[in-house]
Write a protein that holds these residues in place. Structure first.
Motif, PDB file in Angstrom:
ATOM      1  N   ALA A 110       0.879  -1.198   0.023  1.00 35.52           N
ATOM      2  CA  ALA A 110      -0.054  -0.044  -0.120  1.00 35.52           C
ATOM      3  C   ALA A 110       0.886   1.227  -0.018  1.00 35.52           C
ATOM      4  N   ILE A 111       1.950   1.273   0.765  1.00 35.44           N
ATOM      5  CA  ILE A 111       2.938   2.378   0.683  1.00 35.44           C
ATOM      6  C   ILE A 111       3.583   2.524  -0.686  1.00 35.44           C
ATOM      7  N   SER A 112       4.031   1.528  -1.033  1.00 33.48           N
ATOM      8  CA  SER A 112       4.482   1.564  -2.560  1.00 33.48           C
ATOM      9  C   SER A 112       3.757   1.847  -3.488  1.00 33.48           C
ATOM     10  N   SER A 113       2.374   1.555  -3.554  1.00 32.14           N
ATOM     11  CA  SER A 113       1.433   2.133  -4.523  1.00 32.14           C
ATOM     12  C   SER A 113       1.021   3.596  -4.416  1.00 32.14           C
ATOM     13  N   THR A 114       0.787   3.971  -3.037  1.00 33.00           N
ATOM     14  CA  THR A 114       0.776   5.520  -2.999  1.00 33.00           C
ATOM     15  C   THR A 114       1.893   6.168  -3.373  1.00 33.00           C
ATOM     16  N   THR A 115       2.979   5.673  -3.186  1.00 36.76           N
ATOM     17  CA  THR A 115       4.209   6.363  -3.378  1.00 36.76           C
ATOM     18  C   THR A 115       4.326   6.686  -4.850  1.00 36.76           C
ATOM     19  N   GLU A 116       4.111   5.681  -5.783  1.00 33.25           N
ATOM     20  CA  GLU A 116       4.030   5.629  -7.168  1.00 33.25           C
ATOM     21  C   GLU A 116       3.073   6.673  -7.657  1.00 33.25           C
ATOM     22  N   ALA A 117       1.712   6.605  -6.960  1.00 37.69           N
ATOM     23  CA  ALA A 117       0.666   7.682  -7.371  1.00 37.69           C
ATOM     24  C   ALA A 117       1.038   8.947  -7.130  1.00 37.69           C
ATOM     25  N   ALA A 118       1.819   9.207  -5.938  1.00 37.41           N
ATOM     26  CA  ALA A 118       2.214  10.488  -5.717  1.00 37.41           C
ATOM     27  C   ALA A 118       3.337  10.984  -6.579  1.00 37.41           C
ATOM     28  N   ARG A 119       4.168   9.920  -6.908  1.00 39.88           N
ATOM     29  CA  ARG A 119       5.263  10.564  -8.054  1.00 39.88           C
ATOM     30  C   ARG A 119       4.637  10.733  -9.409  1.00 39.88           C
ATOM     31  N   THR A 120       3.619  10.155  -9.865  1.00 40.17           N
ATOM     32  CA  THR A 120       2.948  10.336 -11.163  1.00 40.17           C
ATOM     33  C   THR A 120       2.355  11.679 -11.067  1.00 40.17           C
ATOM     34  N   PHE A 121       1.809  12.134 -10.019  1.00 39.54           N
ATOM     35  CA  PHE A 121       1.344  13.273  -9.821  1.00 39.54           C
ATOM     36  C   PHE A 121       2.285  14.544  -9.625  1.00 39.54           C
ATOM     37  N   ILE A 122       3.378  14.255  -9.232  1.00 38.72           N
ATOM     38  CA  ILE A 122       4.377  15.402  -9.079  1.00 38.72           C
ATOM     39  C   ILE A 122       5.138  15.373 -10.526  1.00 38.72           C
ATOM     40  N   GLU A 123       5.252  14.278 -11.398  1.00 36.53           N
ATOM     41  CA  GLU A 123       5.913  14.284 -12.503  1.00 36.53           C
ATOM     42  C   GLU A 123       4.928  15.151 -13.839  1.00 36.53           C
ATOM     43  N   ASP A 124       3.824  15.153 -13.509  1.00 34.46           N
ATOM     44  CA  ASP A 124       2.835  15.825 -14.586  1.00 34.46           C
ATOM     45  C   ASP A 124       3.026  17.430 -14.536  1.00 34.46           C
ATOM     46  N   GLU A 125       2.789  17.843 -16.077  1.00 33.01           N
ATOM     47  CA  GLU A 125       2.817  19.376 -16.273  1.00 33.01           C
ATOM     48  C   GLU A 125       3.987  19.885 -16.062  1.00 33.01           C
ATOM     49  N   ASP A 126       5.171  19.760 -16.995  1.00 38.27           N
ATOM     50  CA  ASP A 126       6.181  20.401 -17.030  1.00 38.27           C
ATOM     51  C   ASP A 126       6.005  21.913 -16.929  1.00 38.27           C
ATOM     52  N   SER A 127       5.142  22.445 -17.849  1.00 38.03           N
ATOM     53  CA  SER A 127       5.060  23.826 -17.792  1.00 38.03           C
ATOM     54  C   SER A 127       4.739  24.654 -16.225  1.00 38.03           C
ATOM     55  N   ASN A 128       3.735  23.676 -15.609  1.00 39.52           N
ATOM     56  CA  ASN A 128       3.751  24.132 -14.239  1.00 39.52           C
ATOM     57  C   ASN A 128       5.044  24.318 -13.481  1.00 39.52           C
ATOM     58  N   TRP A 129       5.931  23.365 -13.512  1.00 45.06           N
ATOM     59  CA  TRP A 129       7.074  23.580 -12.848  1.00 45.06           C
ATOM     60  C   TRP A 129       7.820  24.815 -13.066  1.00 45.06           C
ATOM     61  N   ALA A 130       7.925  24.802 -14.608  1.00 43.73           N
ATOM     62  CA  ALA A 130       8.796  25.984 -15.041  1.00 43.73           C
ATOM     63  C   ALA A 130       8.108  27.247 -14.547  1.00 43.73           C
ATOM     64  N   ILE A 131       6.901  27.315 -14.417  1.00 46.56           N
ATOM     65  CA  ILE A 131       5.860  28.502 -14.195  1.00 46.56           C
ATOM     66  C   ILE A 131       6.516  28.741 -12.556  1.00 46.56           C
ATOM     67  N   ALA A 132       6.442  27.680 -11.758  1.00 44.86           N
ATOM     68  CA  ALA A 132       6.528  27.669 -10.364  1.00 44.86           C
ATOM     69  C   ALA A 132       8.001  28.129  -9.944  1.00 44.86           C
ATOM     70  N   ILE A 133       9.011  27.685 -10.697  1.00 45.32           N
ATOM     71  CA  ILE A 133      10.466  28.071 -10.524  1.00 45.32           C
ATOM     72  C   ILE A 133      10.502  29.535 -10.927  1.00 45.32           C
ATOM     73  N   GLN A 134       9.795  29.897 -11.950  1.00 40.77           N
ATOM     74  CA  GLN A 134      10.227  31.291 -12.318  1.00 40.77           C
ATOM     75  C   GLN A 134       9.438  32.266 -11.267  1.00 40.77           C
ATOM     76  N   ARG A 135       8.178  32.041 -10.838  1.00 45.81           N
ATOM     77  CA  ARG A 135       7.432  32.906  -9.905  1.00 45.81           C
ATOM     78  C   ARG A 135       8.041  32.818  -8.665  1.00 45.81           C
TER      79      ARG A 135
END
Length: 538
Positions: free
Chosen positions: A264-289
């Motif tokens: 359960a910990i492993s599956s939740t971790t993988e789901a969390a990483r999938t969420f975090i990896e999404d949307e490179d443009s959001n990361w770029a905006i977040a770093i700039q702002r």
């Protein structure tokens, strides 16, 4: 039944005993309820990074918050002396309190009574009484294949599931501790009865693991860790008791439950990483702002890793739960993943200066939390030093390029500035060609310096110690080269040191005649030092 178990009163006699000599009904339950054992969900809190606290200024860039991690009741601080107040940090203390209650049950004869009743009467009736006192009577409703019963499936309130888990953890610990205490005092003939009672109790309790996992929400990964820690503790309590088939059955059941929790910990971790990896443009905006600030995902993941570190340390320091291999592996994986994530996502930032400052801030939080330098010195780790050097080269190396290559020019060819009128050499800027080149280089340096200063003045370095080190490093790098340049070109140093003392009309008259002097304003080393000391928003 002979021996220690016979010291307990019969089931029907207990309620008729003198209340002064026996605890009243629900006495143990009330004691158990007063022990806190699991970390609680809470609302997001401000993040303290020194003298100020801020909310994430860029979490809205993605349009959603990370549903897998949340911040605890008190946010992380930049100080190394700060400590996490989650329940796992007090695992040893809570475990000790629950063990004391279990021993009280044995010393009062209550646990012996339960064993006797289980051996001589209906199992369900005895376990219902036993579990009622342990505050988990609802566990008897659970079935492996059905999950939580309808009356426990409050989908509108994750807090209700959290409460069930807390009550279950307390009861599990008391059961394990009381069985171990009984084994230490009963006779050889009485041992099978205690083993059967322990097996039946633990079997009912462990059904809860399979039933609750599907109901645990994404941001309750810390709760899964809580359960893993306490189930592991129960396992190590029973390990020395491998003297019967029942004891081995208990350990087998616990092993299966631990395996489920790890999955359960492993599956939740993988789901969390999938969420975090999404949307490179959001990361770029977040770093700039964010202007180099610690990213929200870094904050949340660092807090969770710190939670794991506290859990691992607490388990390691507890005699009956010393094997922390799984948690140590989990910590290593999270730290490695977070570093890799930051490196990959920082590539999205086109401004190299901002990229390296972002990496420095984020790695400083990660490495200084979990990777102390040898000898216990909490300075800059090699990774942070590398990012700081890269930042200095990219940002201020460019500024210094206008004067650094001119430092070793032979100044003997310079024509003497001669007498000074109103603080400006008579030859002004129309002397030798070499003089004009030197002045032009100084003007370019000043222009680049002020542009860099204005661009980065409000970039963020939220950690006081890092901010101090970075300012000192910039000052040392810039002023040392600049000072040496002026030392080799004394005619320019006169311009810089004298322009403040002339009268305003005379100064602006010469400024009009010599436009290049405009870039010499506020260019003395002392003034530049003052400016550099103001870099970076707290």
């Amino acid at each position: 039944m002979a021996g220690r178990l016979a010291l307990a009163p019969e089931l029907g006699e207990w309620d008729n005993r003198d209340p002064a000599q026996s605890p009243p009904r629900n006495f143990y339950r009330d004691l158990i309820r007063n022990v806190g054992v699991a970390r609680r969900r809470c609302n997001r809190q401000p993040v303290h990074t020194g003298s100020t606290s801020t909310y994430s200024s860029y979490s809205s860039a993605s349009g959603a918050s990370n549903p897998y991690f949340y911040q605890p009741n008190n946010s992380y601080c930049s100080s190394r002396s700060s400590s996490h107040s989650g329940a796992i940090a007090d695992f040893g203390a809570h475990d000790h309190e629950l063990t004391k209650i279990a021993r009280r049950m044995v010393s009062d004869g209550y646990a012996q009574r339960m064993v006797t009743a289980f051996s001589g009467g209906p199992d369900c009736a005895c376990l219902e009484t036993w579990f009622m006192e342990l505050d988990v009577h609802w566990v008897l409703q659970l079935h492996e294949e059905h999950g939580l019963p309808p009356d426990l499936q409050d989908k509108t309130s994750a807090a209700s599931h959290q409460e069930l888990i807390e009550r279950w953890i307390r009861a599990l610990t008391v059961i394990a501790a009381s069985i171990v205490e009984l084994v230490l005092i009963v006779t050889v003939d009485e041992m099978p009865a205690v083993a059967r009672f322990g097996k039946a109790s633990m079997a009912k309790m462990l059904v809860f693991v399979g039933a609750i996992i599907p109901a645990i929400e994404a941001d309750m990964i810390g709760t899964l860790v809580d359960m893993y820690v306490w189930v592991s503790s129960a396992s190590y309590r029973f390990t020395p008791l491998l003297i019967s088939r029942e004891a081995q059955t208990i350990l087998d059941e616990i092993g299966r439950s631990l395996s489920r929790l790890r999955e359960a910990i492993s599956s939740t971790t993988e789901a969390a990483r999938t969420f975090i990896e999404d949307e490179d443009s959001n990361w770029a905006i977040a770093i700039q702002r964010g202007r180099g600030e610690v990213h929200e995902c870094t904050r949340l993941m660092v807090d969770f890793i710190r939670y794991l570190v506290n859990a691992e340390g607490s388990m390691r320091n507890t005699a009956h739960s010393h094997d922390t291999t799984y948690l140590r592996g989990l910590i290593h994986d999270y730290v490695h993943y977070l570093k890799d994530l930051l490196l990959r996502k920082s590539d999205l930032c086109l401004d190299l200066s901002l990229r390296y400052l972002f990496l420095l801030n984020n790695f400083y939080l990660v490495t200084n939390r979990f990777e102390p330098l040898p000898g216990g010195h909490w300075g800059l780790t090699p990774e942070c030093k590398k990012f700081m050097d890269s930042y200095l080269d990219v940002s201020w190396g460019h500024v210094l390029s206008h004067v650094q290559k001119k430092v070793f020019v032979d100044t003997a060819l310079d024509v003497s500035c001669g007498p000074v009128l109103f603080g400006i050499p008579r030859k002004g800027l129309h002397g030798s060609g070499q003089h004009r080149k030197n002045t032009s280089s100084l003007a370019k340096f000043n222009s680049a310096f002020h542009q860099m200063y204005q661009a980065q003045k409000f970039w963020k370095v939220p950690f006081p110690r890092l901010r101090h080190v970075l300012r000192e490093s910039i000052t040392e790098k810039v002023i040392s080269v600049y000072g040496y340049y002026l030392e080799k070109h004394p005619d320019l140093e006169k311009h810089i040191s004298c322009h403040r003392v002339i009268s305003a009309p005379s100064y602006w008259y010469f400024m009009k005649k010599n436009r290049e002097l405009e870039n010499l304003i506020s260019s003395s080393p002392d003034v530049l030092k003052e400016m550099l000391a103001e870099l970076f928003e707290r």
